[in-house]
Design an enzyme around this catalytic site. Structure first.
Site, PDB file in Angstrom:
ATOM      1  CG  HIS A 114      -0.318   0.034   2.540  1.00 56.33           C
ATOM      2  ND1 HIS A 114       0.263   1.169   3.064  1.00 56.33           N
ATOM      3  CD2 HIS A 114      -0.180  -0.932   3.496  1.00 56.33           C
ATOM      4  CE1 HIS A 114       0.732   0.904   4.280  1.00 56.33           C
ATOM      5  NE2 HIS A 114       0.481  -0.368   4.563  1.00 56.33           N
ATOM      6  CB  CYS A 130       1.671  -3.349   5.316  1.00 57.31           C
ATOM      7  SG  CYS A 130       0.016  -3.971   5.716  1.00 57.31           S
TER       8      CYS A 130
END
Length: 252
Positions: A114, A130
């Site tokens: 992301h 992440c």
């Protein structure tokens, strides 16, 4: 009547299944490799290396999962539910694009590639698991990549093409992007972690340049050892272990 019903049900299932296979094949022309050792993401299409990006990964090696996964969802401006920050808000740490991964039994809700609202974090080990990218670069990837695209996450001393082949992908050509290291271990510098850094520390220590321990973390002492080695071998003294320094070390 019952027989006709079950026949129709079976035919419906077969049609649905065949559509699923076609969708998977469509995504099969693409794949992504993330190397935590150098904090880089490589994007491949039709067996060819297309582009490499700098990323951020977990604060600890265990935070960002390793293995083979798939992109299972794509979300524009995902809200940051933990703090109640809406999608598209400049305060949102998830940036403007979310590519969810089916890692560790999750379904694209916990781990993802992301964007991020803190560009200075990219390239570092700072996330809770992440993979962070610059917003403009994740936009580029998001626009091209399909759901079901495979993602390989690893900590490796190898070049991207070598990693791809080891995971069963046929690749052609070489890694030609100028920002992608052409050596087997890539570029190592302050802040990197992993087996490649450990190999570097072992090599430097064996040559008399102490790194004050062999822990796989490119910290201050490793940086200073690299700089001393570079100075003694008439190399550019910048603490960055690129092709010239690796060659002078005799490989890693």
């Amino acid at each position: 009547m019952i027989r006709k019903f079950f026949t129709l049900l079976i035919l419906t299932c077969l049609i649905f299944f065949s559509i699923g296979i076609k969708s998977s094949k469509a995504a099969g022309s693409q794949f992504v490799i993330i190397n935590k050792s150098t904090n880089q993401l490589a994007y491949y299409e039709n067996g060819k290396f297309i582009k490499v990006f700098k990323v951020a990964t977990g604060r600890k090696p265990s935070y960002t999962p390793e293995g083979k996964f798939k992109i299972v969802n794509k979300i524009v401006n995902r809200p940051y539910y933990k703090e109640g920050i809406p999608g598209g808000d400049p305060r949102n740490p998830l940036g403007n694009r979310w590519l969810g991964l089916n890692a560790r039994g999750t379904w694209g809700t916990t781990y993802a590639i992301h964007g991020n609202n803190n560009p200075s974090s990219i390239g570092k080990y700072v996330s809770s698991g992440c993979i962070r990218m610059y917003d403009n670069e994740v936009e580029w990837l998001f626009a091209r990549i399909k759901v079901n695209t495979p993602v390989v996450i690893t900590t490796s001393t190898k070049a991207f093409n070598t990693i791809a082949k080891a995971n069963g992908y046929k690749v052609t050509g070489t890694n030609t992007n100028p920002s992608l290291p052409s050596t087997n271990v890539g570029i190592l510098k302050l802040g990197n972690r992993g087996t490649a850094v450990k190999s570097l520390q072992k090599k430097l220590t064996s040559l008399g340049y102490s790194t004050k321990g062999i822990d796989g973390i490119f910290g201050y002492h490793t940086d200073q050892a690299v700089r001393r080695f570079q100075k003694d071998h008439h190399l550019k003294v910048d603490g960055i272990v690129g092709a010239a320094t690796i060659k002078a070390l005799g490989g890693l």
